[in-house]
Design a protein around this motif. Structure first.
Motif, PDB file in Angstrom:
ATOM      1  N   ALA A  31       0.634  -1.104  -0.007  1.00 33.68           N
ATOM      2  CA  ALA A  31      -0.118  -0.152  -0.038  1.00 33.68           C
ATOM      3  C   ALA A  31       1.063   1.050   0.097  1.00 33.68           C
ATOM      4  O   ALA A  31       1.889   1.424   0.671  1.00 33.68           O
ATOM      5  CB  ALA A  31      -1.094  -0.024   1.314  1.00 33.68           C
ATOM      6  N   LEU A  32       0.592   2.294  -0.908  1.00 30.55           N
ATOM      7  CA  LEU A  32       1.160   3.419  -0.967  1.00 30.55           C
ATOM      8  C   LEU A  32       0.271   4.547  -0.267  1.00 30.55           C
ATOM      9  O   LEU A  32      -0.984   4.822  -0.620  1.00 30.55           O
ATOM     10  CB  LEU A  32       1.627   4.025  -2.435  1.00 30.55           C
ATOM     11  N   VAL A  33       0.630   5.068   0.725  1.00 33.28           N
ATOM     12  CA  VAL A  33      -0.091   6.299   1.596  1.00 33.28           C
ATOM     13  C   VAL A  33       0.611   7.487   1.589  1.00 33.28           C
ATOM     14  O   VAL A  33       1.885   7.421   2.129  1.00 33.28           O
ATOM     15  CB  VAL A  33      -0.264   5.545   2.994  1.00 33.28           C
ATOM     16  N   VAL A  41       5.539   3.589   1.990  1.00 33.18           N
ATOM     17  CA  VAL A  41       5.406   1.902   1.587  1.00 33.18           C
ATOM     18  C   VAL A  41       5.194   1.016   2.400  1.00 33.18           C
ATOM     19  O   VAL A  41       5.877   1.087   3.574  1.00 33.18           O
ATOM     20  CB  VAL A  41       6.501   1.868   0.638  1.00 33.18           C
ATOM     21  N   ASN A  42       3.921   0.625   2.574  1.00 30.89           N
ATOM     22  CA  ASN A  42       3.205  -0.381   3.529  1.00 30.89           C
ATOM     23  C   ASN A  42       3.418  -1.910   2.891  1.00 30.89           C
ATOM     24  O   ASN A  42       2.530  -1.780   1.913  1.00 30.89           O
ATOM     25  CB  ASN A  42       2.106   0.064   4.130  1.00 30.89           C
ATOM     26  N   LYS A  62       9.008   7.724  -6.671  1.00 36.12           N
ATOM     27  CA  LYS A  62      10.080   7.164  -5.732  1.00 36.12           C
ATOM     28  C   LYS A  62       9.368   5.948  -5.011  1.00 36.12           C
ATOM     29  O   LYS A  62      10.233   4.851  -4.804  1.00 36.12           O
ATOM     30  CB  LYS A  62      11.028   8.172  -4.605  1.00 36.12           C
ATOM     31  N   ALA A  63       8.329   6.214  -4.246  1.00 39.34           N
ATOM     32  CA  ALA A  63       7.680   5.268  -3.608  1.00 39.34           C
ATOM     33  C   ALA A  63       7.072   4.038  -4.427  1.00 39.34           C
ATOM     34  O   ALA A  63       7.147   2.807  -4.032  1.00 39.34           O
ATOM     35  CB  ALA A  63       6.400   5.683  -2.789  1.00 39.34           C
ATOM     36  N   LYS A  68       7.465  -1.438  -6.671  1.00 37.90           N
ATOM     37  CA  LYS A  68       7.889  -2.327  -7.743  1.00 37.90           C
ATOM     38  C   LYS A  68       9.019  -3.097  -7.610  1.00 37.90           C
ATOM     39  O   LYS A  68       9.050  -4.421  -7.738  1.00 37.90           O
ATOM     40  CB  LYS A  68       8.093  -1.451  -9.139  1.00 37.90           C
ATOM     41  N   ALA A  69      10.101  -2.737  -6.904  1.00 43.41           N
ATOM     42  CA  ALA A  69      11.214  -3.493  -6.708  1.00 43.41           C
ATOM     43  C   ALA A  69      10.965  -4.282  -5.852  1.00 43.41           C
ATOM     44  O   ALA A  69      11.420  -5.668  -5.815  1.00 43.41           O
ATOM     45  CB  ALA A  69      12.442  -2.527  -6.267  1.00 43.41           C
ATOM     46  N   ALA A  70      10.286  -3.917  -4.602  1.00 43.83           N
ATOM     47  CA  ALA A  70       9.844  -5.099  -3.741  1.00 43.83           C
ATOM     48  C   ALA A  70       8.922  -6.175  -4.064  1.00 43.83           C
ATOM     49  O   ALA A  70       8.913  -7.469  -3.895  1.00 43.83           O
ATOM     50  CB  ALA A  70       9.114  -4.255  -2.479  1.00 43.83           C
ATOM     51  N   ALA A  71       8.029  -5.860  -5.074  1.00 46.32           N
ATOM     52  CA  ALA A  71       7.408  -6.815  -5.713  1.00 46.32           C
ATOM     53  C   ALA A  71       7.990  -7.857  -6.343  1.00 46.32           C
ATOM     54  O   ALA A  71       7.691  -8.824  -6.500  1.00 46.32           O
ATOM     55  CB  ALA A  71       6.007  -5.965  -6.468  1.00 46.32           C
TER      56      ALA A  71
END
Length: 76
Positions: A31-33, A41-42, A62-63, A68-71
């Motif tokens: 989730a981006l908040v 980034v959560n 940037k978030a 995307k990198a984490a995914a």
């Protein structure tokens, strides 16, 4: 209304102001908040556990890039 991007089978959900993460996200989502201090980034885990980075990002792009990198990493 939140927007969703699916990247490497992981849903990255951008929430609008005032939306509750766990109303729109499930286990495995990112989730981006946006808050006053930046974009957070959560990572949503089992039973609604939420984890994330210690500091926010100064822009949505940037978030999103980090999400995307984490995914990509999580999908391997």
């Amino acid at each position: 209304m939140p927007s969703t991007i699916v990247h490497h089978t992981i849903s990255i959900i951008t929430l609008d102001a005032g939306e509750v993460m766990l109303d729109h996200c499930q286990d495995g989502d990112i989730a981006l908040v946006q808050q006053d201090d930046g974009w957070w980034v959560n990572f949503i885990g089992e039973d609604g556990a939420v984890d994330g980075y210690e500091t926010p990002f100064d822009s949505y792009n940037k978030a999103l890039g980090t999400a995307k990198a984490a995914a990509e990493f999580a999908a391997e």
